[in-house]
Design an enzyme around this catalytic site. Structure first.
Site, PDB file in Angstrom:
ATOM      1  N   LYS A   1       2.720   1.219  -5.545  1.00  0.00           N
ATOM      2  CA  LYS A   1       3.343   0.465  -6.643  1.00  0.00           C
ATOM      3  C   LYS A   1       2.531   0.525  -7.923  1.00  0.00           C
ATOM      4  O   LYS A   1       3.084   0.681  -9.009  1.00  0.00           O
ATOM      5  CB  LYS A   1       3.521  -1.000  -6.249  1.00  0.00           C
ATOM      6  CG  LYS A   1       4.611  -1.293  -5.270  1.00  0.00           C
ATOM      7  CD  LYS A   1       4.884  -2.781  -5.166  1.00  0.00           C
ATOM      8  CE  LYS A   1       3.631  -3.596  -4.859  1.00  0.00           C
ATOM      9  NZ  LYS A   1       3.007  -3.254  -3.567  1.00  0.00           N
ATOM     10  N   THR A   2       1.214   0.358  -7.798  1.00  0.00           N
ATOM     11  CA  THR A   2       0.393   0.307  -9.009  1.00  0.00           C
ATOM     12  C   THR A   2       0.402   1.640  -9.741  1.00  0.00           C
ATOM     13  O   THR A   2       0.483   1.684 -10.976  1.00  0.00           O
ATOM     14  CB  THR A   2      -1.045  -0.106  -8.660  1.00  0.00           C
ATOM     15  OG1 THR A   2      -1.016  -1.413  -8.063  1.00  0.00           O
ATOM     16  CG2 THR A   2      -1.936  -0.133  -9.893  1.00  0.00           C
TER      17      THR A   2
ATOM     18  N   GLY B   1       3.298  -6.459  -2.440  1.00  0.00           N
ATOM     19  CA  GLY B   1       4.032  -6.109  -1.230  1.00  0.00           C
ATOM     20  C   GLY B   1       5.504  -5.922  -1.511  1.00  0.00           C
ATOM     21  O   GLY B   1       5.902  -5.334  -2.514  1.00  0.00           O
TER      22      GLY B   1
ATOM     23  N   PRO C   1       2.937  12.401  -7.031  1.00  0.00           N
ATOM     24  CA  PRO C   1       2.122  13.125  -6.051  1.00  0.00           C
ATOM     25  C   PRO C   1       1.003  12.256  -5.487  1.00  0.00           C
ATOM     26  O   PRO C   1       0.405  11.443  -6.206  1.00  0.00           O
ATOM     27  CB  PRO C   1       1.543  14.300  -6.854  1.00  0.00           C
ATOM     28  CG  PRO C   1       2.451  14.450  -8.033  1.00  0.00           C
ATOM     29  CD  PRO C   1       2.929  13.071  -8.353  1.00  0.00           C
ATOM     30  N   GLU C   2       0.731  12.426  -4.192  1.00  0.00           N
ATOM     31  CA  GLU C   2      -0.355  11.663  -3.591  1.00  0.00           C
ATOM     32  C   GLU C   2      -1.668  11.989  -4.310  1.00  0.00           C
ATOM     33  O   GLU C   2      -1.892  13.109  -4.771  1.00  0.00           O
ATOM     34  CB  GLU C   2      -0.475  11.989  -2.100  1.00  0.00           C
ATOM     35  CG  GLU C   2      -0.842  13.413  -1.785  1.00  0.00           C
ATOM     36  CD  GLU C   2      -0.912  13.693  -0.290  1.00  0.00           C
ATOM     37  OE1 GLU C   2      -0.763  12.749   0.508  1.00  0.00           O
ATOM     38  OE2 GLU C   2      -1.126  14.872   0.079  1.00  0.00           O
TER      39      GLU C   2
ATOM     40  N   GLU D   1       0.822  -1.225   0.000  1.00  0.00           N
ATOM     41  CA  GLU D   1       0.000   0.000   0.000  1.00  0.00           C
ATOM     42  C   GLU D   1       0.848   1.265   0.000  1.00  0.00           C
ATOM     43  O   GLU D   1       0.593   2.204   0.759  1.00  0.00           O
ATOM     44  CB  GLU D   1      -0.957   0.004   1.204  1.00  0.00           C
ATOM     45  CG  GLU D   1      -1.921  -1.167   1.241  1.00  0.00           C
ATOM     46  CD  GLU D   1      -2.874  -1.195   0.040  1.00  0.00           C
ATOM     47  OE1 GLU D   1      -3.246  -0.114  -0.451  1.00  0.00           O
ATOM     48  OE2 GLU D   1      -3.214  -2.314  -0.399  1.00  0.00           O
TER      49      GLU D   1
ATOM     50  N   LYS E   1       0.760  -8.808 -13.473  1.00  0.00           N
ATOM     51  CA  LYS E   1       0.600  -8.977 -12.029  1.00  0.00           C
ATOM     52  C   LYS E   1       0.607 -10.470 -11.744  1.00  0.00           C
ATOM     53  O   LYS E   1      -0.345 -11.191 -12.067  1.00  0.00           O
ATOM     54  CB  LYS E   1      -0.729  -8.364 -11.567  1.00  0.00           C
ATOM     55  CG  LYS E   1      -0.940  -8.413 -10.052  1.00  0.00           C
ATOM     56  CD  LYS E   1      -0.119  -7.360  -9.346  1.00  0.00           C
ATOM     57  CE  LYS E   1      -0.475  -7.312  -7.862  1.00  0.00           C
ATOM     58  NZ  LYS E   1       0.261  -6.242  -7.150  1.00  0.00           N
TER      59      LYS E   1
END
Length: 238
Positions: A15-16, A112, A200-201, A12, A37
């Site tokens: 990565k994606t 992960g 950026p978040e 979390e 994936k």
């Protein structure tokens, strides 16, 4: 590079979205891209997986998912609890090579961290990268604690003779605190590899057109973008 393995220092941490940004920059450069994936966990069959999300945001050509397990656990654990077949490193490597025969770039997004188990034999994403001879792009969080996890990931890669391409910050906050700003200077030293971007978040919530237009601004030239680590550090008071 025709194959890049994307690993996080944990779960979390973006990565994606980083995978999608790298894919978007490659697509903008005219390259055909596949996102693989190996194992998706914690989603129902009808839910959108990470590979599909990366393709949706980036405009990549192909998404591939080798297995999906219902519980949000490490792939090996999730497979065992669901009485389903695990996906080992050898199969992931075969699928990645097959995709590389039909695409200019294949991005293999792990689940992960680097040493999360895929199967009962202890196979990991690191084993996949070693089998492929592919470099690993490490995605790290921005804040306090990231230096240790980044250094441990780098040490694991070096011990296995696997090239680390660099580090990308998976979610750069709008208002970074002191530790986060200092990490811009310290992350490359902890990793022993260059800092290659900062996403950026909230970027994953952008519509695909806006995401694709901005992705190159978040990534260094080594990943097909225009982002400059030194300029970014100066702008953030690092």
């Amino acid at each position: 590079m025709s194959i890049i393995v994307v690993s996080g220092t944990g779960t979390e941490i973006g990565k994606t979205v980083v995978t999608a940004a790298v894919a978007a920059a490659a697509v903008a450069a005219g390259r055909s891209v596949a996102v693989l994936k190996p194992a998706q966990t914690g989603l129902a069959p009808e839910e959108t997986g990470d590979a599909d999300e990366a393709v949706r945001l980036s405009g990549a050509k192909t998404s591939a998912e080798l297995a999906r397990y219902p519980e949000p656990l490490a792939p090996g654990t999730a497979a065992r609890r669901a009485s389903m077949a695990p996906v080992g490193p050898e199969r992931v490597a075969r699928e990645a090579r097959a995709l590389a025969g039909e695409h200019d770039l294949v991005l293999v997004e792990g689940a992960g961290g680097l040493l999360v188990r895929f199967d009962e034999e202890g196979g990991t994403l690191a084993d996949t990268a070693r089998l492929l001879g592919a470099p690993v792009l490490v995605v790290a969080p921005a804040g306090l604690g990231t230096l240790n996890s980044t250094a441990l990931t780098a040490e694991a890669l070096r011990a296995r003779g696997i090239e680390q391409l660099g580090v990308v910050v998976g979610s750069w906050p709008a208002a970074p605190d002191l530790a986060t700003r200092c990490n811009l200077a310290d992350l490359p030293e902890a990793a022993g590899a260059p800092l290659l971007g900062a996403v950026p978040e909230g970027s994953g919530a952008l519509d695909p057109a806006a995401f694709r237009a901005a992705a190159g601004d978040w990534l260094a030239p080594a990943l097909g973008g225009t982002w400059d680590a030194d300029a970014f550090a100066r702008a953030n008071g690092a």
